[in-house]
Design a protein around this motif. Sequence first.
Motif, PDB file in Angstrom:
ATOM      1  N   ALA A 370       0.839  -1.211   0.000  1.00  0.00           N
ATOM      2  CA  ALA A 370       0.000   0.000   0.000  1.00  0.00           C
ATOM      3  C   ALA A 370       0.868   1.253   0.000  1.00  0.00           C
ATOM      4  N   ARG A 371       1.931   1.231   0.800  1.00  0.00           N
ATOM      5  CA  ARG A 371       2.825   2.391   0.816  1.00  0.00           C
ATOM      6  C   ARG A 371       3.531   2.549  -0.525  1.00  0.00           C
ATOM      7  N   ALA A 372       3.933   1.413  -1.116  1.00  0.00           N
ATOM      8  CA  ALA A 372       4.607   1.476  -2.415  1.00  0.00           C
ATOM      9  C   ALA A 372       3.686   2.065  -3.484  1.00  0.00           C
ATOM     10  N   LEU A 373       2.394   1.774  -3.367  1.00  0.00           N
ATOM     11  CA  LEU A 373       1.427   2.285  -4.334  1.00  0.00           C
ATOM     12  C   LEU A 373       0.948   3.693  -3.982  1.00  0.00           C
ATOM     13  N   GLY A 374       1.352   4.181  -2.798  1.00  0.00           N
ATOM     14  CA  GLY A 374       0.906   5.502  -2.378  1.00  0.00           C
ATOM     15  C   GLY A 374      -0.553   5.540  -1.994  1.00  0.00           C
ATOM     16  N   GLY A 442      27.632  19.140   5.978  1.00  0.00           N
ATOM     17  CA  GLY A 442      28.176  18.761   4.683  1.00  0.00           C
ATOM     18  C   GLY A 442      28.236  17.287   4.365  1.00  0.00           C
ATOM     19  N   VAL A 443      27.465  16.451   5.065  1.00  0.00           N
ATOM     20  CA  VAL A 443      27.450  15.009   4.789  1.00  0.00           C
ATOM     21  C   VAL A 443      26.402  14.714   3.716  1.00  0.00           C
ATOM     22  N   GLN A 444      26.807  14.014   2.645  1.00  0.00           N
ATOM     23  CA  GLN A 444      25.900  13.657   1.554  1.00  0.00           C
ATOM     24  C   GLN A 444      25.060  12.446   1.967  1.00  0.00           C
ATOM     25  N   ILE A 445      23.741  12.556   1.850  1.00  0.00           N
ATOM     26  CA  ILE A 445      22.822  11.455   2.180  1.00  0.00           C
ATOM     27  C   ILE A 445      22.077  11.062   0.906  1.00  0.00           C
ATOM     28  N   GLY A 446      22.194   9.816   0.504  1.00  0.00           N
ATOM     29  CA  GLY A 446      21.497   9.331  -0.690  1.00  0.00           C
ATOM     30  C   GLY A 446      20.068   8.923  -0.361  1.00  0.00           C
ATOM     31  N   LEU A 447      19.107   9.449  -1.113  1.00  0.00           N
ATOM     32  CA  LEU A 447      17.691   9.131  -0.911  1.00  0.00           C
ATOM     33  C   LEU A 447      17.160   8.422  -2.152  1.00  0.00           C
ATOM     34  N   TYR A 448      16.739   7.188  -1.973  1.00  0.00           N
ATOM     35  CA  TYR A 448      16.308   6.338  -3.085  1.00  0.00           C
ATOM     36  C   TYR A 448      14.861   5.893  -2.871  1.00  0.00           C
ATOM     37  N   LEU A 449      14.275   5.380  -3.943  1.00  0.00           N
ATOM     38  CA  LEU A 449      12.889   4.920  -3.899  1.00  0.00           C
ATOM     39  C   LEU A 449      12.801   3.405  -3.825  1.00  0.00           C
ATOM     40  N   GLY A 682      13.601   3.743   7.432  1.00  0.00           N
ATOM     41  CA  GLY A 682      14.379   4.706   6.666  1.00  0.00           C
ATOM     42  C   GLY A 682      13.531   5.810   6.071  1.00  0.00           C
ATOM     43  N   GLY A 683      12.213   5.591   5.976  1.00  0.00           N
ATOM     44  CA  GLY A 683      11.318   6.593   5.422  1.00  0.00           C
ATOM     45  C   GLY A 683      10.635   7.446   6.472  1.00  0.00           C
ATOM     46  N   SER A 700      16.388   3.957   1.305  1.00  0.00           N
ATOM     47  CA  SER A 700      15.414   3.719   0.244  1.00  0.00           C
ATOM     48  C   SER A 700      14.036   3.667   0.884  1.00  0.00           C
ATOM     49  N   MET A 701      13.058   4.329   0.260  1.00  0.00           N
ATOM     50  CA  MET A 701      11.770   4.527   0.926  1.00  0.00           C
ATOM     51  C   MET A 701      10.654   4.700  -0.098  1.00  0.00           C
ATOM     52  N   SER A 702       9.430   4.861   0.394  1.00  0.00           N
ATOM     53  CA  SER A 702       8.292   5.114  -0.485  1.00  0.00           C
ATOM     54  C   SER A 702       8.369   6.539  -1.020  1.00  0.00           C
TER      55      SER A 702
END
Length: 753
Positions: A370-374, A442-449, A682-683, A700-702
């Motif tokens: 459900a979260r993946a589908l929003g 200044g720390v880079q944080i990667g945000l993925y789906l 993580g989300g 990685s998150m919705s």
Amino acid sequence: MPAAPGGPRLLLRRLREAMAEPVSPQARLDRIVVLIAANVIAEVCSVYVLRDDGTLELFATEGLNREAVHLTRMRADEGLVGLIAQTAEPLSLSDAQSHPAFSYRPETGEEAYHAFLGVPLLRAGNTLGVLVVQNKTYRVYSEEEIEALQTTAMVLSEMIASGELHGLAPDAGTAARRPVSQRGVALADGIGLGHVVLHEPRIVVKTLIAENAEREMERLEAAIAVVRSAIDDLVERGDSIGTVESREVLETVRMFAHDKGWLRRMREAVSSGLTAEAAVERVQSDNRARMLRQSDPYLRDRLHDLDDLANRLLRQLIGPDAGNGSAMPENVILVARAMGPAALLEYDRTRLRGVVLEEGGPTSHIAIVARALGIPAVGEIANATALCDSGDAIIVDGVAGEVQVRPGPEIEAAYIEMVRLRAKRQEQYRALRDQPSLTTDGVQIGLYLNAGLLVDLSHLAETGADGIGLFRTELQFMVAERMPSAAEQQTLYEAVFAAIGDRPVTIRTLDIGGDKMLPYMPKLEEENPALGWRAIRIGLDRPALLRVQLRALLRAAGGRPLKIMFPMVATVEEFTRAKAIVDREKAHLSRHGHPLPSDCRLGAMIEVPSLLFQMEEIAEVADFLSVGSNDLMQFLFAVDRENRRVADRFDPLSAPALRAFRMIAKAAAGAGCPATVCGEIGGKPLDAMALIGLGFREFSMSPASIGPVKAMVLAVDAGEVERLIDSELAQARDGYSLRPALTDYAKARGIPV
């Protein structure tokens, strides 16, 4: 004691005639109370209906002062009538005025009456009103009279629920349709407004009064025999009912199917003049009313077994297409007792606005999908499928975990405003889309789906995510009618690569088993499915299945980078075996002249606690790691994430959980092995802030979580959070949660969490 003239069958026939008369609703109801009083030889018969405001109103009477009709009202917990409404049980008294709950109403003139019999008006276990008869003498009503009155009450309940009483008063006939507000557990964020579609519609019984009682008894007995036989066959074969369930559950269902009390009550209902299907419905409504009022959770859970049996009987009596068959509206809110992720994916996503479940926790797979589908979703809404009918207006609040059934204009207006404010907030998040995801130090944080279907990939551009951190390949298998071929799989993966352009994507191999069974695969009877034959275990035991998927991935990625992740890895040896299969497939493709990926990286999911004690070894052989926090927390604390009694017992921000996460982050960093968190925490901004403090730099998150998490990242100092967590963990002695300390820290520094 005088016998009732004609008995309940004659009464039901006369009720049917009265219901067919072309008169006003009030005249019809007035005629009905006269018929009932005459049939049970009572001087008084009264009908009280539960109104929208929760009061019980006198709607009709024979014997009491008729001027009191629509004037006499009482609270739902007041008097003998209120007691019946609360308990949903019949009440028979030889001297009503001596009962401590008796409430005297002078306008009715009932002080002259002593004997009292009241039964609830029930529909699907919900109380709609109360039917009462009274006598001047100190008499005791017989079991037959009580049964007859309960049967009559069922007919009146259907009149109320169907709106036949509409017009008696401003909101008459809407007591069954009054607004209902229920609080459950938020499963997927968002707010959905729409109309109810029952995933398994309540079977509608249209014929209540029997023409031939003997024939109805024969139909009931035949249906009981068929259902018993079918359940006996299930037990003997060891199959499951609907989902993978234990033999113990099957035995419980069989026990209920042979329960003499249950069968006797249905036979008595048929003898009183109801059709076979109406008798099943009446008895199950009584059972549902009693069980919903039980405090013992075990007894309440047995309601599902009885519901299942009643539905089996009704389908046998009415036919397999016994649902209400309502058309699918534009804005669908699915309401179900429970659903698997595959069932959810079968619905038209363009019309789906929300999901309401009686069962299912925040980390269940249905919640993840459900979260993946929003899609906003709320679980643990008690009696959800009986609270509403198909077509009812409904609001799903996946933020607060609330459901509003048939909301009033004020509630609806408030939620429309809430949706508008959420849209405004989303605009603010969209303004952050193109900003680099850097902490204040200044720390880079990667945000993925997280994704699982091609349509999910459109969110990349909307959110500005860095790529796909988890692509769940099992969703393609779950929506298919048969096992997808190698060519079909390759086509999907090629489309994924084309859609993401030069952004990275991590593709997880097939993660089935547990509650994610494929519809075309044999169902397995496992005592503990979450710990059973699933994910990489199936792939290694059925290498042909894994090889076909890997070959499709390798061919689809020809000439471009490829990241493959294996789920549910419990030992380093399992990972190396899977890696060897990849190497063989690469060699096969190379021999046949197929282009290979420009770079092929293999990773392991950290979700089985045994890997915590092999961190150095797995970090050395894997190219990357991904923490599946949902299963890791489930197994770490021995808590079934599908079990609502224990699912929320442990906090992922507790000291033991955070120490486990820190162990993973340190081992991965020491080996130079990138580690991503792709589980649900993580989300969540506060949880993600804690993970940044532990050393994680990719999440990685919705899609809906990208904006809130990025807003947190832009406002946080990673080094400061790290020092705070180190300090808190150093003094944590009882496994307490760091959530309060982290919340206070964020609030003091204006960090949006």
